[in-house]
Design a protein around this motif. Sequence first.
Motif, PDB file in Angstrom:
ATOM      1  N   UNK A 166       0.827  -1.204   0.000  1.00  0.00           N
ATOM      2  CA  UNK A 166       0.000   0.000   0.000  1.00  0.00           C
ATOM      3  C   UNK A 166       0.861   1.254   0.000  1.00  0.00           C
ATOM      4  N   UNK A 167       0.449   2.245  -0.779  1.00  0.00           N
ATOM      5  CA  UNK A 167       1.140   3.532  -0.793  1.00  0.00           C
ATOM      6  C   UNK A 167       0.576   4.402   0.319  1.00  0.00           C
ATOM      7  N   UNK A 168       1.457   4.857   1.210  1.00  0.00           N
ATOM      8  CA  UNK A 168       1.044   5.628   2.383  1.00  0.00           C
ATOM      9  C   UNK A 168       1.973   6.828   2.493  1.00  0.00           C
ATOM     10  N   UNK A 169       1.419   8.029   2.547  1.00  0.00           N
ATOM     11  CA  UNK A 169       2.250   9.217   2.672  1.00  0.00           C
ATOM     12  C   UNK A 169       1.409  10.466   2.622  1.00  0.00           C
ATOM     13  N   UNK A 170       2.076  11.598   2.673  1.00  0.00           N
ATOM     14  CA  UNK A 170       1.366  12.881   2.589  1.00  0.00           C
ATOM     15  C   UNK A 170       1.468  13.438   1.174  1.00  0.00           C
ATOM     16  N   UNK A 171       2.631  13.905   0.785  1.00  0.00           N
ATOM     17  CA  UNK A 171       2.843  14.402  -0.574  1.00  0.00           C
ATOM     18  C   UNK A 171       3.351  13.276  -1.463  1.00  0.00           C
ATOM     19  N   UNK A 172       3.223  13.459  -2.770  1.00  0.00           N
ATOM     20  CA  UNK A 172       3.686  12.460  -3.714  1.00  0.00           C
ATOM     21  C   UNK A 172       5.201  12.384  -3.755  1.00  0.00           C
ATOM     22  N   UNK A 173       5.700  11.228  -4.177  1.00  0.00           N
ATOM     23  CA  UNK A 173       7.150  11.027  -4.214  1.00  0.00           C
ATOM     24  C   UNK A 173       7.835  12.015  -5.159  1.00  0.00           C
ATOM     25  N   UNK A 174       7.215  12.316  -6.279  1.00  0.00           N
ATOM     26  CA  UNK A 174       7.824  13.252  -7.229  1.00  0.00           C
ATOM     27  C   UNK A 174       7.914  14.648  -6.644  1.00  0.00           C
ATOM     28  N   UNK A 175       6.886  15.061  -5.894  1.00  0.00           N
ATOM     29  CA  UNK A 175       6.917  16.380  -5.256  1.00  0.00           C
ATOM     30  C   UNK A 175       8.031  16.435  -4.218  1.00  0.00           C
ATOM     31  N   UNK A 176       8.206  15.357  -3.468  1.00  0.00           N
ATOM     32  CA  UNK A 176       9.257  15.329  -2.447  1.00  0.00           C
ATOM     33  C   UNK A 176      10.632  15.390  -3.095  1.00  0.00           C
ATOM     34  N   UNK A 177      10.826  14.624  -4.166  1.00  0.00           N
ATOM     35  CA  UNK A 177      12.120  14.650  -4.845  1.00  0.00           C
ATOM     36  C   UNK A 177      12.433  16.031  -5.406  1.00  0.00           C
TER      37      UNK A 177
END
Length: 324
Positions: free
Chosen positions: A225-236
């Motif tokens: 399951x994908x769990x997080x606040x912001x998307x991975x691309x935004x974080x990168x």
Amino acid sequence: MNWLTNFVRPKIRALYAKKDVPDNLWLKCPNCEAMLFHRDLEENLRVCQHCGFHMRIDPVRRMQMLFDGGEYQTIELPKAPPDPLRFRDQKRYADRLKEAQSKTGRPDAILVAHGRMDGMPVVVAAFDFGFMGGSMGIAVGEGLVAAARLAVLQDAPLVVVPASGGARMQEGILSLMQMPRTVIAVEMVKEAGLPYVVVLTDPTTGGVTASFAMLGDVHIAERGAQIGFAGARVIEDTIRETLPEGFQRAEYLMEHGMVDMVVHRKDLRRTLSKLLDLLRRPAPVAEVVAMPIAVAEVEAEAVPPPAAAASKDGREPAGEPAER
């Protein structure tokens, strides 16, 4: 009348004619791209038999999977204003709501039900990602508050199964206000001394993660399951670094302490029932029997060691202590 044209040719064509096959008999796994027969996939709870990828399921299937015998009762949720801001982008928000309601057959992205899990009364609130990405608006906030009140009223644990992309942008600040409202709803359950368990499914992101989804007494996640606040691309793009492999996945979060356990979907009901039973009935099922202690051992513990029997002037005692 030509019998070859009128009789033989239609018979031959009927043998080789393509039959109409429904489009939903076979599905492709999004992870390994294996072709899966729909009946096999449903029997396996929509988990790929080849790679174990957990596909999304709707809340009705989720309820049937969790409750005893698949029997439960849904509650009618408070009605929320349909379009409080009269929002419009490419479409009117009211039209988007009508499309989602006709597609899913539900008034909004949450379903609240109560029933029994291994004989124990339980209240479950499950999200429907198919309803505008499971986004949290006023109706979802009202549903979570109603679920908390029902749990307190029935003296039952509350289990929430989020599957959401976050707050609903079409409701603006009103959707963000549901974050503190859901936190207050969780506190109602905890103040009543009832367990609050969150089952994190794919995906759980945005304002849902930043509010009630991370306040559980225990956090259980489905595999992958994908769990997080912001998307991975935004974080990168923000930190200008490459994220580690598996970032924001359930297994990665369990290794870093954000998730308590990662469970296969077929084991979810059994795990939940055992967990809720432990939280609701922590006392041992058998009578506690005190272990007898020998009198000699008690007396030996009461006598100080020789080093502690020194005289007041600091000198060691003249001889060894007499044996008892």
